[in-house]
Design an enzyme around this catalytic site. Structure first.
Site, PDB file in Angstrom:
ATOM      1  N   CYS A 201       0.848  -1.174   0.000  1.00 20.03           N
ATOM      2  CA  CYS A 201       0.000   0.000   0.000  1.00 20.03           C
ATOM      3  C   CYS A 201       0.897   1.243   0.000  1.00 20.03           C
ATOM      4  O   CYS A 201       2.020   1.200   0.480  1.00 20.03           O
ATOM      5  CB  CYS A 201      -0.938   0.089   1.188  1.00 20.03           C
ATOM      6  SG  CYS A 201      -2.028  -1.331   1.365  1.00 20.03           S
TER       7      CYS A 201
ATOM      8  N   ARG B 252       3.337  -0.484  -5.208  1.00 21.09           N
ATOM      9  CA  ARG B 252       3.096  -1.039  -3.867  1.00 21.09           C
ATOM     10  C   ARG B 252       1.759  -1.742  -3.750  1.00 21.09           C
ATOM     11  O   ARG B 252       1.435  -2.311  -2.721  1.00 21.09           O
ATOM     12  CB  ARG B 252       3.175   0.086  -2.828  1.00 21.09           C
ATOM     13  CG  ARG B 252       4.545   0.728  -2.754  1.00 21.09           C
ATOM     14  CD  ARG B 252       4.527   1.929  -1.866  1.00 21.09           C
ATOM     15  NE  ARG B 252       4.581   1.558  -0.476  1.00 21.09           N
ATOM     16  CZ  ARG B 252       5.665   1.661   0.288  1.00 21.09           C
ATOM     17  NH1 ARG B 252       6.771   2.134  -0.231  1.00 21.09           N
ATOM     18  NH2 ARG B 252       5.639   1.314   1.540  1.00 21.09           N
TER      19      ARG B 252
ATOM     20  N   TRP C 233      -2.923  -2.675  -1.603  1.00 21.52           N
ATOM     21  CA  TRP C 233      -2.727  -4.106  -1.821  1.00 21.52           C
ATOM     22  C   TRP C 233      -3.479  -4.777  -0.689  1.00 21.52           C
ATOM     23  O   TRP C 233      -3.137  -4.596   0.474  1.00 21.52           O
ATOM     24  CB  TRP C 233      -1.242  -4.463  -1.785  1.00 21.52           C
ATOM     25  CG  TRP C 233      -0.977  -5.901  -2.136  1.00 21.52           C
ATOM     26  CD1 TRP C 233      -0.876  -6.420  -3.392  1.00 21.52           C
ATOM     27  CD2 TRP C 233      -0.784  -6.990  -1.233  1.00 21.52           C
ATOM     28  NE1 TRP C 233      -0.635  -7.772  -3.324  1.00 21.52           N
ATOM     29  CE2 TRP C 233      -0.575  -8.153  -2.008  1.00 21.52           C
ATOM     30  CE3 TRP C 233      -0.778  -7.122   0.151  1.00 21.52           C
ATOM     31  CZ2 TRP C 233      -0.350  -9.408  -1.454  1.00 21.52           C
ATOM     32  CZ3 TRP C 233      -0.558  -8.377   0.709  1.00 21.52           C
ATOM     33  CH2 TRP C 233      -0.340  -9.495  -0.101  1.00 21.52           C
TER      34      TRP C 233
ATOM     35  N   ASN D 133      -1.149   2.056   5.961  1.00 21.07           N
ATOM     36  CA  ASN D 133      -0.200   1.088   5.430  1.00 21.07           C
ATOM     37  C   ASN D 133       0.245   0.251   6.627  1.00 21.07           C
ATOM     38  O   ASN D 133       0.579   0.804   7.664  1.00 21.07           O
ATOM     39  CB  ASN D 133       0.977   1.877   4.838  1.00 21.07           C
ATOM     40  CG  ASN D 133       1.946   1.012   4.068  1.00 21.07           C
ATOM     41  OD1 ASN D 133       2.972   1.494   3.639  1.00 21.07           O
ATOM     42  ND2 ASN D 133       1.643  -0.237   3.873  1.00 21.07           N
ATOM     43  N   GLY D 134       0.206  -1.088   6.467  1.00 21.26           N
ATOM     44  CA  GLY D 134       0.631  -1.935   7.580  1.00 21.26           C
ATOM     45  C   GLY D 134      -0.552  -2.666   8.191  1.00 21.26           C
ATOM     46  O   GLY D 134      -1.609  -2.766   7.579  1.00 21.26           O
TER      47      GLY D 134
ATOM     48  N   GLU E 133      14.265 -19.444 -10.100  1.00 22.98           N
ATOM     49  CA  GLU E 133      13.929 -18.092 -10.537  1.00 22.98           C
ATOM     50  C   GLU E 133      13.166 -18.132 -11.862  1.00 22.98           C
ATOM     51  O   GLU E 133      12.214 -17.366 -12.065  1.00 22.98           O
ATOM     52  CB  GLU E 133      15.220 -17.254 -10.656  1.00 22.98           C
ATOM     53  CG  GLU E 133      15.053 -15.842 -11.176  1.00 22.98           C
ATOM     54  CD  GLU E 133      14.124 -14.958 -10.340  1.00 22.98           C
ATOM     55  OE1 GLU E 133      13.707 -15.349  -9.244  1.00 22.98           O
ATOM     56  OE2 GLU E 133      13.791 -13.860 -10.828  1.00 22.98           O
TER      57      GLU E 133
ATOM     58  N   LYS F 235       9.482 -16.537 -12.367  1.00 25.67           N
ATOM     59  CA  LYS F 235       9.182 -15.519 -13.376  1.00 25.67           C
ATOM     60  C   LYS F 235       8.017 -15.966 -14.249  1.00 25.67           C
ATOM     61  O   LYS F 235       7.108 -15.203 -14.517  1.00 25.67           O
ATOM     62  CB  LYS F 235      10.393 -15.240 -14.294  1.00 25.67           C
ATOM     63  CG  LYS F 235      11.504 -14.404 -13.711  1.00 25.67           C
ATOM     64  CD  LYS F 235      11.174 -12.949 -13.509  1.00 25.67           C
ATOM     65  CE  LYS F 235      10.687 -12.653 -12.125  1.00 25.67           C
ATOM     66  NZ  LYS F 235      11.632 -12.456 -11.072  1.00 25.67           N
TER      67      LYS F 235
ATOM     68  N   GLU G 248       4.617 -15.971 -12.183  1.00 28.25           N
ATOM     69  CA  GLU G 248       4.069 -14.676 -11.773  1.00 28.25           C
ATOM     70  C   GLU G 248       3.667 -13.806 -12.968  1.00 28.25           C
ATOM     71  O   GLU G 248       2.747 -13.020 -12.879  1.00 28.25           O
ATOM     72  CB  GLU G 248       4.995 -13.926 -10.815  1.00 28.25           C
ATOM     73  CG  GLU G 248       6.270 -13.415 -11.401  1.00 28.25           C
ATOM     74  CD  GLU G 248       7.175 -12.765 -10.360  1.00 28.25           C
ATOM     75  OE1 GLU G 248       6.689 -12.286  -9.336  1.00 28.25           O
ATOM     76  OE2 GLU G 248       8.393 -12.744 -10.596  1.00 28.25           O
TER      77      GLU G 248
ATOM     78  N   HIS H 284      13.105 -38.049  -7.468  1.00 32.09           N
ATOM     79  CA  HIS H 284      12.617 -38.398  -6.129  1.00 32.09           C
ATOM     80  C   HIS H 284      11.160 -37.986  -5.940  1.00 32.09           C
ATOM     81  O   HIS H 284      10.723 -37.744  -4.821  1.00 32.09           O
ATOM     82  CB  HIS H 284      13.504 -37.754  -5.061  1.00 32.09           C
ATOM     83  CG  HIS H 284      14.910 -38.268  -5.109  1.00 32.09           C
ATOM     84  ND1 HIS H 284      15.251 -39.526  -4.671  1.00 32.09           N
ATOM     85  CD2 HIS H 284      16.047 -37.716  -5.601  1.00 32.09           C
ATOM     86  CE1 HIS H 284      16.552 -39.720  -4.866  1.00 32.09           C
ATOM     87  NE2 HIS H 284      17.050 -38.627  -5.433  1.00 32.09           N
TER      88      HIS H 284
ATOM     89  N   LYS I 293       4.934  -4.883  -5.351  1.00 32.58           N
ATOM     90  CA  LYS I 293       6.391  -4.918  -5.429  1.00 32.58           C
ATOM     91  C   LYS I 293       7.051  -4.884  -4.056  1.00 32.58           C
ATOM     92  O   LYS I 293       8.134  -5.417  -3.867  1.00 32.58           O
ATOM     93  CB  LYS I 293       6.903  -3.764  -6.279  1.00 32.58           C
ATOM     94  CG  LYS I 293       8.369  -3.951  -6.598  1.00 32.58           C
ATOM     95  CD  LYS I 293       8.753  -3.374  -7.914  1.00 32.58           C
ATOM     96  CE  LYS I 293      10.171  -3.719  -8.273  1.00 32.58           C
ATOM     97  NZ  LYS I 293      10.317  -5.104  -8.730  1.00 32.58           N
TER      98      LYS I 293
HETATM   99  C1  F6R Z   1       9.550 -11.597  -7.933  1.00 36.82           C
HETATM  100  C2  F6R Z   1       9.626 -10.541  -6.966  1.00 36.82           C
HETATM  101  C3  F6R Z   1       9.424 -10.900  -5.536  1.00 36.82           C
HETATM  102  C4  F6R Z   1      10.429 -10.149  -4.665  1.00 36.82           C
HETATM  103  C5  F6R Z   1      10.131 -10.404  -3.178  1.00 36.82           C
HETATM  104  C6  F6R Z   1      11.149  -9.742  -2.281  1.00 36.82           C
HETATM  105  O1  F6R Z   1       9.735 -11.123  -9.228  1.00 36.82           O
HETATM  106  O2  F6R Z   1       9.829  -9.414  -7.288  1.00 36.82           O
HETATM  107  O3  F6R Z   1       9.529 -12.267  -5.336  1.00 36.82           O
HETATM  108  O4  F6R Z   1      11.700 -10.590  -4.996  1.00 36.82           O
HETATM  109  O5  F6R Z   1       8.868  -9.925  -2.867  1.00 36.82           O
HETATM  110  O6  F6R Z   1      11.138  -8.366  -2.451  1.00 36.82           O
HETATM  111  P1  F6R Z   1      12.355  -7.490  -1.978  1.00 36.82           P
HETATM  112  O7  F6R Z   1      13.503  -7.863  -2.828  1.00 36.82           O
HETATM  113  O8  F6R Z   1      11.907  -6.076  -2.177  1.00 36.82           O
HETATM  114  O9  F6R Z   1      12.594  -7.830  -0.538  1.00 36.82           O
END
Ligand code: F6R
Length: 623
Positions: free
Chosen positions: A2, A27, A74, A100-101, A496, A500, A503, A519, A618
């Site tokens: 947020c 956010r 969010w 926020n929070g 990773e 990617k 998501e 396994h 994010k």
């Molecule tokens: C994936 C992605 C998330 C962040 C995760 C940690 O593409 O962006 O998995 O990596 O939320 O976020 P930070 O790096 O800001 O702690």
């Protein structure tokens, strides 16, 4: 998660709030809203979904107020509906709150307020704060005193922005273990949960302390602790670098950011591996004058030599970077390294002592779980080191040692360029520690530095293969399930790649250590499942190839990320993402790029919201 914004001055508040919300949309984008005070009356406008919906509403309503607060959400408590969208108001509609929070004791407070006759319209914890504050304001009409009484009843970590008809010429901001920045302009003031949204307008900023209330007027700010004591602090002057949101001709920010990786790698390398002697040096000038002095690895050589264990905590993509960090530090420094998903440290005993180096990786520097783990490490007496893209973040403030990735703002919610930068920082850190500890020869260190300096050019070459990758990627767009496998340094790459793809495209994908497939996970394979294998020359090439052959024997659709000139791979694989060969240890920086592009092309082809995938945000500031 947020984002909170606020404005008061002589300009129309709505356009300013909107432009600041645009900076904070990363956010959360479940809903957005503003509350403005117009001719002494509160007016709340909110819209579910993207900020553009609020923009349309504001264009229609055209509020002329010059005071207001705004929010981008969010969802945590309550689904993304109009009722749950912020700002939240009291029963009489005279005050509004953005939040926020999490207010942890909201259930008890809500039950108490309901017993007193308050009626709730939303499922949020924020509305509790609105009614509670209103209840307190009614006692004496003094908003500041009411805020002090309100915060004394609430627990949790939170930030609030408040406007009230009782004090129409001011905004109140409350910061309790969160982040809020006040900006001071010429007879106008700003508020935002990310300083980037303040720096758009002014270079005079004041970050609120951990438990602090700000009474913001157009011509200044008064600061109070939670016990009501007033304090004063001068704002700091920062670079008024305008936060630019510009796709620069790319269709999406994600594609732009993937393409920025060579630049990011070059910048990070030139910052930390400069000088004639080419020594790694993290103690460099900050690019943010307001945090000058916080940058760098401050541990003495003796302290570095005393470390007998490294722990890495992070979430999501940053966790994958941490996994690569583990492999590299163990290889070059010979120190045992554990990597933890930060949320798994909660409720557990994080072991460590004064010989432990605890590294936290976070693009945003605001991830709640990661910050909590750092606090545990601090209480263990461990050395702490943060790797972040935000030198103005909580993480940067908490950790003794700080390495900043030189990426600029990453707008797209999915991390790409910051992952590349986190990896390069791990390589540099491992070399730095290894040289100080004498665990690698000068010749090996030189060889690695040469290899690192070649990486930007290699990534550039890969990006030049975009069209070829697009064609191969689209062959996978019909898949329901995708499996990614890799070994050693590229096991994290497999994780990773899967993250990617899922998501961005919402296709189910899982990453496995290639040797682990047999396994259990191999049971899911059939001719509909692509198995994407990272196969690069090195210690685990043969074994990875064997694991791929086991998958081929189950009729899986075999996809290789393999190097130019690999003549063996075609016997096992059907589709190819070729990359130039680099040393195995450095290869994760290179092997991830085709996966980023593959995920992008598939998601775009399927018409997904590439830059703002559903349900994500994010910056994950809730635990
Ligand atoms: C994936 C992605 C998330 C962040 C995760 C940690 O593409 O962006 O998995 O990596 O939320 O976020 P930070 O790096 O800001 O702690």
């Amino acid at each position: 998660m947020c984002g909170i914004v606020g404005y008061l001055g002589s300009n129309h508040a709505a356009p300013v709030l909107l432009s600041k919300l645009r900076v904070l949309e990363y956010r959360g984008y479940d809903s957005a809203g503003v509350a403005v005070i117009e001719s002494g009356r509160l007016n709340v406008l909110k819209a579910v979904g993207k900020l553009s919906n609020l923009e349309t509403l504001l264009q229609k309503e055209r509020p002329s107020a010059t005071v207001g607060i705004g929010h981008t959400r969010w969802a945590t408590h309550g689904s993304p509906t109009d009722e749950n969208a912020h700002p939240h108001i009291n029963a009489s509609g005279t005050l509004a709150i953005v939040h926020n929070g999490i207010i942890e004791n909201y259930s008890e407070l809500k039950a108490d307020l309901i017993a007193k006759g308050y009626v709730f319209r939303s499922d949020t914890d924020t509305e509790v704060a609105a009614h509670l504050l209103s209840h307190e304001v009614e006692k004496d009409g003094d908003v500041l005193a009411a805020i002090l009484r309100t915060v004394s009843q609430m627990s949790g970590a939170y930030a609030l922005g408040i406007v009230s008809q009782n004090s129409p010429d001011r905004i109140y901001a409350v910061n309790h273990h969160y982040s809020l920045t006040v900006g001071l302009g010429e007879n106008e003031s700003f508020l935002a949960s990310d300083s980037a949204a303040v720096r758009q307008y002014t270079n005079k900023i004041l970050r609120l302390a951990q438990s602090e209330i700000a009474e913001i007027r157009a011509d200044g700010v008064r600061l109070f602790s939670f016990d009501g004591a007033e304090s004063s602090r001068e704002p700091v002057a920062v670079e008024a670098s305008a936060y630019k949101i510009d796709k620069e001709g790319y269709k999406h920010f994600l594609l732009k950011e993937i393409n920025e990786q060579p630049l990011v790698l070059r910048q990070t390398l030139s910052k930390y591996l400069s000088g004639a002697d080419k020594q790694v040096n993290f103690n460099v000038d900050s690019f943010s004058p307001d945090i000058e002095g916080m940058y760098g690895v401050k541990m003495t050589d003796e302290e570095i030599r005393s470390i007998d264990r490294v722990q890495i905590v992070a979430c999501g993509t940053a966790y994958h970077a941490g996994m690569v960090g583990k492999y590299v530090i163990e290889e070059l420094c010979g120190i045992p390294v554990e990597v933890d998903i930060a949320s798994e440290v909660r409720g557990r005993k994080l072991l460590g002592n004064e010989r432990t180096l605890s590294i936290a990786v976070s693009q945003s520097g605001e991830t709640a779980d990661t910050l909590a783990a750092v606090k545990d490490a601090i209480s263990n007496g461990s050395f702490t080191l943060g790797i972040t893209n935000r030198p103005d973040s909580h993480l940067a403030q908490l950790t003794q040692n700080l390495i900043v990735t030189e990426c600029g703002i990453e707008v797209s919610v999915a991390a790409t360029k910051t992952y590349a930068a986190q990896l390069i920082c791990f390589y540099l850190l491992a070399i730095y520690l290894a040289e100080k500890r004498g665990s690698i020869t000068p010749e090996r260190a030189r060889q690695l530095k040469v290899g690192l300096n070649q990486l930007p050019g290699v990534v550039e070459q890969i990006l030049g293969r975009e069209e070829e990758y697009r064609r191969e990627s689209l062959k996978l767009a019909d898949a329901q399930d995708v499996v990614f496998i890799g070994r050693g340094f590229n096991y994290p790459t497999a994780l990773e790649g899967a993250l990617k793809l899922k998501e961005l495209s919402y296709i189910h994908a899982s990453g496995y250590a290639a040797g682990e497939l047999k396994h259990g996970p191999i049971a899911v394979l059939d001719s509909s499942v692509p198995v994407i294998t990272v196969l690069v020359p090195g210690k685990v090439y043969e074994k990875t190839l064997s694991n791929a052959q086991e998958s081929r024997a189950r009729n899986a659709r075999m996809v290789a990320i393999c190097v130019d000139g690999d003549e063996t791979a075609p016997k096992t694989f059907d589709y190819f993402f070729r990359i130039p060969a680099v040393e195995e240890l450095l290869s994760p920086i290179v092997t991830v790029v085709p996966m980023q592009l593959m995920s992008y092309f598939v998601a775009d082809y399927l018409g997904k919201d590439v830059d703002q995938p559903r349900n994500l945000a994010k910056s994950v500031t809730v635990e």
